[in-house]
Design a protein around this motif. Sequence first.
Motif, PDB file in Angstrom:
ATOM      1  N   VAL A   1       0.852  -1.188   0.000  1.00  0.00           N
ATOM      2  CA  VAL A   1       0.000   0.000   0.000  1.00  0.00           C
ATOM      3  C   VAL A   1       0.888   1.238   0.000  1.00  0.00           C
ATOM      4  O   VAL A   1       1.824   1.352   0.810  1.00  0.00           O
ATOM      5  N   ASP A   2       0.608   2.151  -0.904  1.00  0.00           N
ATOM      6  CA  ASP A   2       1.319   3.424  -0.989  1.00  0.00           C
ATOM      7  C   ASP A   2       0.376   4.521  -0.484  1.00  0.00           C
ATOM      8  O   ASP A   2      -0.560   4.920  -1.180  1.00  0.00           O
ATOM      9  N   LEU A   3       0.616   4.995   0.738  1.00  0.00           N
ATOM     10  CA  LEU A   3      -0.246   6.010   1.339  1.00  0.00           C
ATOM     11  C   LEU A   3       0.349   7.393   1.088  1.00  0.00           C
ATOM     12  O   LEU A   3       1.479   7.679   1.467  1.00  0.00           O
ATOM     13  N   ARG A   4      -0.429   8.258   0.466  1.00  0.00           N
ATOM     14  CA  ARG A   4      -0.009   9.646   0.194  1.00  0.00           C
ATOM     15  C   ARG A   4      -0.921  10.607   0.953  1.00  0.00           C
ATOM     16  O   ARG A   4      -2.143  10.415   0.973  1.00  0.00           O
ATOM     17  N   ILE A   5      -0.332  11.624   1.525  1.00  0.00           N
ATOM     18  CA  ILE A   5      -1.077  12.617   2.291  1.00  0.00           C
ATOM     19  C   ILE A   5      -0.962  13.964   1.590  1.00  0.00           C
ATOM     20  O   ILE A   5       0.147  14.449   1.330  1.00  0.00           O
ATOM     21  N   SER A   6      -2.114  14.563   1.261  1.00  0.00           N
ATOM     22  CA  SER A   6      -2.116  15.886   0.641  1.00  0.00           C
ATOM     23  C   SER A   6      -1.771  16.943   1.682  1.00  0.00           C
ATOM     24  O   SER A   6      -2.312  16.942   2.790  1.00  0.00           O
ATOM     25  N   GLN A   7      -0.871  17.847   1.309  1.00  0.00           N
ATOM     26  CA  GLN A   7      -0.495  18.917   2.229  1.00  0.00           C
ATOM     27  C   GLN A   7      -1.557  20.013   2.270  1.00  0.00           C
ATOM     28  O   GLN A   7      -1.602  20.802   3.207  1.00  0.00           O
ATOM     29  N   GLU A   8      -2.403  20.057   1.254  1.00  0.00           N
ATOM     30  CA  GLU A   8      -3.497  21.025   1.226  1.00  0.00           C
ATOM     31  C   GLU A   8      -4.759  20.346   1.741  1.00  0.00           C
ATOM     32  O   GLU A   8      -5.029  19.191   1.423  1.00  0.00           O
ATOM     33  N   THR A   9      -5.517  21.063   2.536  1.00  0.00           N
ATOM     34  CA  THR A   9      -6.704  20.458   3.105  1.00  0.00           C
ATOM     35  C   THR A   9      -7.755  21.504   3.416  1.00  0.00           C
ATOM     36  O   THR A   9      -7.433  22.675   3.656  1.00  0.00           O
ATOM     37  N   THR A  10      -8.996  21.087   3.359  1.00  0.00           N
ATOM     38  CA  THR A  10     -10.113  21.945   3.766  1.00  0.00           C
ATOM     39  C   THR A  10     -10.597  21.577   5.162  1.00  0.00           C
ATOM     40  O   THR A  10     -11.531  22.186   5.666  1.00  0.00           O
ATOM     41  N   ILE A  11      -9.971  20.581   5.770  1.00  0.00           N
ATOM     42  CA  ILE A  11     -10.393  20.122   7.091  1.00  0.00           C
ATOM     43  C   ILE A  11      -9.778  21.015   8.158  1.00  0.00           C
ATOM     44  O   ILE A  11      -8.558  21.188   8.199  1.00  0.00           O
ATOM     45  N   PRO A  12     -10.585  21.621   9.029  1.00  0.00           N
ATOM     46  CA  PRO A  12     -10.047  22.552  10.019  1.00  0.00           C
ATOM     47  C   PRO A  12      -9.242  21.848  11.098  1.00  0.00           C
ATOM     48  O   PRO A  12      -9.424  20.656  11.365  1.00  0.00           O
ATOM     49  N   GLN A  13      -8.337  22.608  11.696  1.00  0.00           N
ATOM     50  CA  GLN A  13      -7.579  22.094  12.825  1.00  0.00           C
ATOM     51  C   GLN A  13      -8.464  22.141  14.067  1.00  0.00           C
ATOM     52  O   GLN A  13      -9.038  23.167  14.391  1.00  0.00           O
ATOM     53  N   VAL A  14      -8.603  21.038  14.748  1.00  0.00           N
ATOM     54  CA  VAL A  14      -9.447  20.967  15.938  1.00  0.00           C
ATOM     55  C   VAL A  14      -8.607  20.518  17.125  1.00  0.00           C
ATOM     56  O   VAL A  14      -7.578  19.872  16.973  1.00  0.00           O
ATOM     57  N   ARG A  15      -9.071  20.895  18.301  1.00  0.00           N
ATOM     58  CA  ARG A  15      -8.390  20.483  19.523  1.00  0.00           C
ATOM     59  C   ARG A  15      -8.748  19.031  19.804  1.00  0.00           C
ATOM     60  O   ARG A  15      -9.911  18.684  19.982  1.00  0.00           O
ATOM     61  N   ASN A  16      -7.751  18.150  19.824  1.00  0.00           N
ATOM     62  CA  ASN A  16      -8.036  16.730  19.994  1.00  0.00           C
ATOM     63  C   ASN A  16      -7.564  16.191  21.335  1.00  0.00           C
ATOM     64  O   ASN A  16      -7.386  14.988  21.495  1.00  0.00           O
ATOM     65  N   SER A  17      -7.367  17.066  22.319  1.00  0.00           N
ATOM     66  CA  SER A  17      -7.001  16.626  23.654  1.00  0.00           C
ATOM     67  C   SER A  17      -7.726  17.488  24.677  1.00  0.00           C
ATOM     68  O   SER A  17      -7.613  18.715  24.649  1.00  0.00           O
ATOM     69  N   LEU A  18      -8.484  16.856  25.566  1.00  0.00           N
ATOM     70  CA  LEU A  18      -9.251  17.561  26.579  1.00  0.00           C
ATOM     71  C   LEU A  18      -8.903  17.001  27.956  1.00  0.00           C
ATOM     72  O   LEU A  18      -8.708  15.800  28.113  1.00  0.00           O
ATOM     73  N   THR A  19      -8.826  17.891  28.935  1.00  0.00           N
ATOM     74  CA  THR A  19      -8.529  17.503  30.312  1.00  0.00           C
ATOM     75  C   THR A  19      -9.670  17.960  31.203  1.00  0.00           C
ATOM     76  O   THR A  19     -10.130  19.099  31.099  1.00  0.00           O
ATOM     77  N   ALA A  20     -10.129  17.078  32.077  1.00  0.00           N
ATOM     78  CA  ALA A  20     -11.250  17.399  32.961  1.00  0.00           C
ATOM     79  C   ALA A  20     -11.043  16.705  34.298  1.00  0.00           C
ATOM     80  O   ALA A  20     -10.443  15.626  34.364  1.00  0.00           O
ATOM     81  N   PRO A  21     -11.533  17.300  35.393  1.00  0.00           N
ATOM     82  CA  PRO A  21     -11.409  16.664  36.709  1.00  0.00           C
ATOM     83  C   PRO A  21     -12.421  15.546  36.887  1.00  0.00           C
ATOM     84  O   PRO A  21     -13.460  15.521  36.221  1.00  0.00           O
ATOM     85  N   GLU A  22     -12.126  14.623  37.775  1.00  0.00           N
ATOM     86  CA  GLU A  22     -13.067  13.563  38.105  1.00  0.00           C
ATOM     87  C   GLU A  22     -14.326  14.183  38.710  1.00  0.00           C
ATOM     88  O   GLU A  22     -14.255  15.029  39.589  1.00  0.00           O
ATOM     89  N   GLY A  23     -15.478  13.789  38.205  1.00  0.00           N
ATOM     90  CA  GLY A  23     -16.738  14.390  38.611  1.00  0.00           C
ATOM     91  C   GLY A  23     -17.093  15.622  37.811  1.00  0.00           C
ATOM     92  O   GLY A  23     -18.180  16.172  37.978  1.00  0.00           O
ATOM     93  N   GLY A  24     -16.195  16.054  36.927  1.00  0.00           N
ATOM     94  CA  GLY A  24     -16.429  17.246  36.119  1.00  0.00           C
ATOM     95  C   GLY A  24     -17.036  16.927  34.770  1.00  0.00           C
ATOM     96  O   GLY A  24     -17.788  15.954  34.627  1.00  0.00           O
TER      97      GLY A  24
END
Length: 599
Positions: free
Chosen positions: A233-256
């Motif tokens: 398999v030859d996987l190629r990734i386009s450097q141009e994209t219409t997909i927005p950058q989103v925050r993919n890491s969230l921190t929350a307290p226990e019970g929060g």
Amino acid sequence: MSIFCAAVLLTVIHGAATRGIVAPKQLTGLVDGAIKFKCHYSIATIANKYDRKFWCRFSANERECNTVVSTTGYLNRKYNASIIDSPENNFFEVAMHGLKIEDAGKYSCGIGTSARGLTATVNVAVTDDSVVPVEAELVFGQLRGQASIVCTFGSQHATGRKYLCKIDRVGGCRNIIDSLWEVDPAYMGRVMLSYLEAPGSVKVELINLERGDSGHYVCGAGKYGEFGETRDVDLRISQETTIPQVRNSLTAPEGGSIAAECHYDPRVKYSLKYWCKWRDHGCRQLITSEGFVQEDMEGRLALIDNPSNGTMTILMNQLTDDDGGWYWCAFASEESDQRFTVQVHITREQPGLSSSSIVSVAPGDPVSIPCLYPCKYNPHQKFWCKWNSGSCDPVTCTTEDQRGLSVSCDKGTREFLLSMPSASLHDEGWYWCGVKKAGRYGETVAVHLKVSEEARPNAAPPPLEKSDGPEEDDSSIGGSGRIHRIDTPSDASPPDSKSSHVLPIVLSLCAVVLLAGATYLLIRLKAKRNSDLVSVGSFRTNISLSELDNPRYAGKENPTAVDAQETEIGQEDQKNTKKGSKEDLAYMSCLIYSDNSST
């Protein structure tokens, strides 16, 4: 010299253009057979969707590329070729039929009016052998997008290990994921392997693609380099994209709580939007846009969709350690699916918002539920909403003063009050208190309101049961009727102590009185058993004398009458606050009825 410079310039231009369009590097077809492939391009540049697409063949000296077929309707009569553009999927498909040996050569697929636009070179080989070598499958994906790799090995490999590995610089193959659920840490939370219906077939999905994901992969059955079958398999990734950058890491307290914001293309009609928890062999759906909510997530998970700006917000509260891990925001359509990954970390900190987790009231009683918030939420919007089937439509209030006055922050607590004048069974359920800033959801806290007769304070004791048969240790009431034996409470008044003095006197005076004293003692002991029965005229009641001195009956004329009950529910509102102070500006209350209207 000029020829050398021109060649170098052409190489630079060609190399730069190749980054804008992706196609297989090598294709092999049989004589009289066919080849069919896709040329992928980015749709970040709008012109790519509507510009001319073409397939051309380089001349012997490679100075020009003669068009074979294009989307403008042109077709070179020397070839049996076709081209179909699919701008909604950002690729166009080229096919050549009736191949001849002389068709072998160097070709290019491209976008624009000439071969100096966006192009990708493809080497075509034609053979008359019965076996065609298997070329590496081209898989294309946008940066932050996703890619799917399907591998079919046949029923002989229906059982046994399946895997996807990536070729490294030293020739080895690093395991990315396999059917034994071993996942490379760099791909944790964003790769998934699943079995297909055909025996021996699997699909590997990669999401949140990164630049470093480009490269040569091997999909196999068995063990790489030792036994089994493989597919390149030859996987190629386009450097141009219409997909927005989103925050993919969230921190929350226990019970929060968390508020995960996922973006999608509002122009695409998605048949289903959902939030699922990632596992290496699947993703468990927790809530969908169709109203489905997992039973164990009821009251603590909501999906808020905003198609106008392509935003789906996931609100999840009452978090525990088990809620930590990876989640996917997923959008399914007929053409393709779109997924984003979100990692949730649980800490030992204290939540910002706080309220009672459970509030119990009787029907008809007023309800006042305070939601306490810290000073940092002073300028934020506050809301209460009633949760129902994964949605929670808020009734918004704000601490912002409409006259332009500022709100000071001191050590005093902040309260955001939910009030109901009279609770009914219809009002029972989950209520959320939350904050919003600039239209974006933030922290939430959930309160479970229970409405039942059992919650009524100072309820009268249940009626005494009558018995038709003989009962032991019963006493008569006015010579008619019977009641069950009443045990002496721990705080009942002590028995009369006269017997302890009479008995030694009687014994010392005369043995004749002994019989009378014993009889008297037996009578007093029997009376002790019913010492809690107090005579009021000719009526007896089961209220202890000591209970009449209890402060909780003070001020009540008849503490046993149901109609004379007093309740303290809702009295917490009567607080001594500084009237006219700035503190009043930070206090708002919403009156929410069962139909979510507010006053």
